[in-house]
Design an enzyme around this catalytic site. Structure first.
Site, PDB file in Angstrom:
ATOM      1  N   HIS A  37      12.514   4.874  38.234  1.00 15.22           N
ATOM      2  CA  HIS A  37      12.658   4.325  36.881  1.00 15.22           C
ATOM      3  C   HIS A  37      11.861   3.016  36.808  1.00 15.22           C
ATOM      4  O   HIS A  37      11.139   2.672  37.747  1.00 15.22           O
ATOM      5  CB  HIS A  37      14.134   4.124  36.544  1.00 15.22           C
ATOM      6  CG  HIS A  37      14.833   3.170  37.476  1.00 15.22           C
ATOM      7  ND1 HIS A  37      15.476   2.047  37.035  1.00 15.22           N
ATOM      8  CD2 HIS A  37      14.954   3.174  38.810  1.00 15.22           C
ATOM      9  CE1 HIS A  37      15.981   1.401  38.077  1.00 15.22           C
ATOM     10  NE2 HIS A  37      15.679   2.065  39.166  1.00 15.22           N
ATOM     11  N   ALA A  38      11.993   2.284  35.704  1.00 16.54           N
ATOM     12  CA  ALA A  38      11.107   1.133  35.475  1.00 16.54           C
ATOM     13  C   ALA A  38      11.197   0.080  36.583  1.00 16.54           C
ATOM     14  O   ALA A  38      10.176  -0.407  37.066  1.00 16.54           O
ATOM     15  CB  ALA A  38      11.424   0.513  34.121  1.00 16.54           C
TER      16      ALA A  38
END
Lengths: 91, 150
Positions: free
Chosen positions: A17-18
């Site tokens: 994810h980010a």
């Protein structure tokens, strides 16, 4: 040119994810090596968060990491450890 | 995934003029709270700031994707803001940020979250698209770019 590559299992619950992608890109930028990540038919330069997010690497996916350049081996080792350590996440 | 499926027509704000990350996030939180009646701006800002504390969402190339998880929403809610000048965002490449795609994400569902991030990254990785976003002169023009891109 020194080359090193290996395949790693994404073990953290949230996948790439980010935040995980940012940590990975920051790590990749520290080495004198061209780092490319592959998953299925997609590939991404290791220092681009946007490109890493496009891999959509979720928990349980296999990520192939290829490093090329003077720091290829230490870069591969460091990235492998980061993935194994679940990007420093709890789960 | 279409960007227009997560960004409402009145959730694109073009050429705003904020001079700090905090002020930009406050504005986005206020705007989001108008659309999410169960949540006030303070609560939404907290969600964004909690995430920023873990590491900046400035992902490089002048782009930031501030986001936070909040309970009680069923789908991702996003706001797109372009700032007239770059804001210091502690971004990964130290470049100031002028495109902010802010997201409020439901609790859980990691696979769906990754899918959304991948779709957003795919759009924002397009230099020409980002250039067009930066040049959008008003909110409607910015929204039209989103709608057309889909």
């Amino acid at each position: 040119m020194v080359k090193a590559e290996d395949t790693f299992l994404i073990q953290n619950k949230c996948g790439l994810h980010a935040r995980a992608a940012t940590v990975l890109a920051q790590l990749a930028q520290q080495f004198d090596a061209q780092i490319t990540l592959y998953q299925d038919d997609k590939e991404a330069p290791g220092d681009s968060v946007l490109a890493l997010l496009m891999l959509e690497s979720s928990h349980g996916k296999q990520l192939r990491v290829c490093c090329e350049g003077p720091d290829a081996q230490p870069a591969l080792t460091a990235i492998g450890e980061l993935i194994a350590q679940k990007f420093h996440e709890d789960e | 995934m279409k960007l227009s499926s997560i960004i409402n027509k009145d959730c694109t704000k073009a050429a705003v003029l904020f001079n700090s990350k905090k002020r930009a996030l406050e504005y986005i939180s206020e705007l989001a709270s108008e659309h999410l009646p169960k949540h006030n701006a303070h609560e939404i800002l907290d969600a964004f700031l909690t995430r920023e504390k873990l590491g900046s969402t400035g992902i490089g190339k002048g782009i930031a994707i501030p986001h936070g998880r909040i309970a009680g929403i069923d789908t991702i809610f996003a706001i797109l803001v372009t700032n007239q000048s770059g804001i210091d965002f502690d971004a990964i490449d130290n470049r100031p940020v002028d495109i902010l795609l802010a997201m409020l994400v439901p609790e859980g569902n990691n696979a769906e979250h990754l899918k959304t991030l991948a779709a957003i990254a795919d759009k924002l990785n397009n230099k020409e698209f980002c250039k067009q976003l930066r040049h959008a002169k008003d909110d409607d023009a910015l929204y039209q770019l989103i709608a057309l891109q889909d």
